[in-house]
Design a protein around this motif. Structure first.
Motif, PDB file in Angstrom:
ATOM      1  N   ARG A  19       5.953 -11.918   1.870  1.00  0.00           N
ATOM      2  CA  ARG A  19       7.166 -11.098   1.926  1.00  0.00           C
ATOM      3  C   ARG A  19       6.930  -9.830   2.734  1.00  0.00           C
ATOM      4  O   ARG A  19       7.764  -9.423   3.549  1.00  0.00           O
ATOM      5  N   ASN A  20       5.768  -9.195   2.519  1.00  0.00           N
ATOM      6  CA  ASN A  20       5.457  -7.973   3.254  1.00  0.00           C
ATOM      7  C   ASN A  20       5.315  -8.225   4.751  1.00  0.00           C
ATOM      8  O   ASN A  20       5.672  -7.387   5.570  1.00  0.00           O
ATOM      9  N   GLN A  21       4.796  -9.411   5.096  1.00  0.00           N
ATOM     10  CA  GLN A  21       4.632  -9.749   6.514  1.00  0.00           C
ATOM     11  C   GLN A  21       5.976  -9.964   7.195  1.00  0.00           C
ATOM     12  O   GLN A  21       6.114  -9.739   8.400  1.00  0.00           O
ATOM     13  N   THR A  68       0.086   8.990  -5.348  1.00  0.00           N
ATOM     14  CA  THR A  68       0.052  10.187  -4.477  1.00  0.00           C
ATOM     15  C   THR A  68      -1.336  10.428  -3.895  1.00  0.00           C
ATOM     16  O   THR A  68      -1.735  11.577  -3.691  1.00  0.00           O
ATOM     17  N   ILE A  69      -2.103   9.370  -3.642  1.00  0.00           N
ATOM     18  CA  ILE A  69      -3.413   9.549  -3.016  1.00  0.00           C
ATOM     19  C   ILE A  69      -3.222   9.966  -1.563  1.00  0.00           C
ATOM     20  O   ILE A  69      -2.165   9.757  -0.969  1.00  0.00           O
ATOM     21  N   TYR A  88      -8.769  -3.485   1.312  1.00  0.00           N
ATOM     22  CA  TYR A  88      -9.328  -4.350   0.277  1.00  0.00           C
ATOM     23  C   TYR A  88      -8.278  -4.759  -0.762  1.00  0.00           C
ATOM     24  O   TYR A  88      -8.589  -5.483  -1.697  1.00  0.00           O
ATOM     25  N   PHE A  89      -7.028  -4.289  -0.586  1.00  0.00           N
ATOM     26  CA  PHE A  89      -5.965  -4.674  -1.520  1.00  0.00           C
ATOM     27  C   PHE A  89      -5.696  -6.173  -1.396  1.00  0.00           C
ATOM     28  O   PHE A  89      -5.570  -6.702  -0.288  1.00  0.00           O
ATOM     29  N   LYS A  99       0.831  -1.211   0.000  1.00  0.00           N
ATOM     30  CA  LYS A  99       0.000   0.000   0.000  1.00  0.00           C
ATOM     31  C   LYS A  99       0.866   1.262   0.000  1.00  0.00           C
ATOM     32  O   LYS A  99       0.461   2.294  -0.541  1.00  0.00           O
ATOM     33  N   LYS A 100       2.060   1.176   0.572  1.00  0.00           N
ATOM     34  CA  LYS A 100       2.955   2.333   0.554  1.00  0.00           C
ATOM     35  C   LYS A 100       3.428   2.634  -0.862  1.00  0.00           C
ATOM     36  O   LYS A 100       3.523   3.795  -1.272  1.00  0.00           O
ATOM     37  N   GLU A 101       3.747   1.567  -1.601  1.00  0.00           N
ATOM     38  CA  GLU A 101       4.144   1.759  -2.999  1.00  0.00           C
ATOM     39  C   GLU A 101       2.995   2.335  -3.806  1.00  0.00           C
ATOM     40  O   GLU A 101       3.195   3.189  -4.671  1.00  0.00           O
ATOM     41  N   PHE A 102       1.782   1.867  -3.518  1.00  0.00           N
ATOM     42  CA  PHE A 102       0.601   2.359  -4.227  1.00  0.00           C
ATOM     43  C   PHE A 102       0.422   3.861  -3.989  1.00  0.00           C
ATOM     44  O   PHE A 102       0.155   4.622  -4.912  1.00  0.00           O
TER      45      PHE A 102
END
Length: 297
Positions: free
Chosen positions: A141-143, A119-120, A131-132, A111-114
């Motif tokens: 990997r993120n965990q 730039t939301i 909901y991603f 979500k950080k990359e998103f």
């Protein structure tokens, strides 16, 4: 007259019955025609009570539509369309930034990359990020990102059971490549097939040309496997090569092959391979790759 007489011959009681029936039918018809059966008082549609009732119904309809529209199902944010983005509350500029990022063959994996790409705002990110839905290996990997061993194991989805036979990208086997996180049977086969087409990797970023291989995964491969020794590529003489042979160059298509042959006919013979750059429309960004397979003799 005697013919009709039997049909109209009734006794007294029958005649009385017929007479009463006729009177009843007449009275019934008169009542239907002249009596008003509608209610004496018309319903006042503008009454406060009636207006309040309809207002409540309208509110319930609006609430129902709003709840239906606002319901979000899990989705991969990499595949947001204009319509989906508008439903989520994203602006056109934010959607366009994501689409441009994806057209470059890149993916957002958190979500950080998103947020960095689109730039939301933080508020919108907090609203839609639950909901991603990323691929399982990305989620795992993120965990593990904050774990102490995450850096050492960042190139592996889990501790590899297979011991690497080499770190040379041109000698790596299917099993060697499958130890990299995100690479399975299909991708490893695709890498080796492309390596064979190139007669071996000669330039490090050739790995990014493998179809379907994401940049992030290619980075992992490049961190483990290097070009230890340049491959022995069989070069063709640009002055004698046939049209069919030249087309086998992985970076030359039909149109470019035609241009090279037309130029060769024009100059009779190329003295140096660098003369290819003089061809009008020659893709200079591919020159270093094309000349891996050609020589001017």
């Amino acid at each position: 007259m005697n013919i009709f007489k039997p049909h109209f011959w009734y006794n007294k009681s029958q005649r009385n019955g017929v007479f009463l029936l006729a009177i009843s039918i007449t009275i019934f018809q008169v009542v239907i025609v002249f009596v008003n059966f509608s209610p004496e008082e018309n319903v006042n549609l503008e009454s406060p009570r009636n207006l309040a009732f309809h207002k409540q119904i309208d509110c319930l309809k609006v609430l129902s539509i709003k709840n239906k529209r606002s319901k979000i199902y899990p989705f991969n944010p990499n595949y947001i369309t204009d319509y989906k983005g508008a439903q989520l509350g994203m602006s056109l500029d934010e959607i366009d930034r994501l689409l441009i990022f994806r057209k470059a063959g890149k993916f957002v994996n958190s979500k950080k990359e998103f947020q960095k790409v689109t730039t939301i705002s933080d508020s919108l990110l907090n609203k839609i990020s639950p909901y991603f839905k990323f691929p399982d290996w990305i989620t795992k990997r993120n965990q593990n990102t904050n774990s102490p061993t995450s850096i050492n194991n960042s190139f592996y989805s889990k501790k590899p059971k297979h011991k690497l036979s080499t770190t040379d990208i041109n000698k790596a086997t299917l099993e060697d490549l499958k130890t990299i996180s995100g690479i399975g049977e299909k991708l490893s086969e695709r890498i080796i097939k492309y390596r064979s087409k190139l007669q071996g990797f000669s330039i490090e970023n050739q790995l990014y040309e493998v179809w379907g291989l994401e940049k992030e995964i290619a980075d992992r491969v490049g961190a483990i496997f290097k070009i230890t020794k340049l491959p022995n590529i069989q070069k063709k003489n640009v002055n004698t090569v046939t049209f069919r042979e030249l087309l086998k160059n992985p970076y030359i298509d039909y149109e470019l092959c035609k241009m090279i042959f037309e130029y060769r006919d024009e100059v009779a013979e190329l003295q140096e391979i660098s003369e290819l750059k003089k061809i009008s429309g020659f893709p200079l960004n591919l020159y270093d790759r094309i000349v891996l397979y050609l020589v001017a003799e």
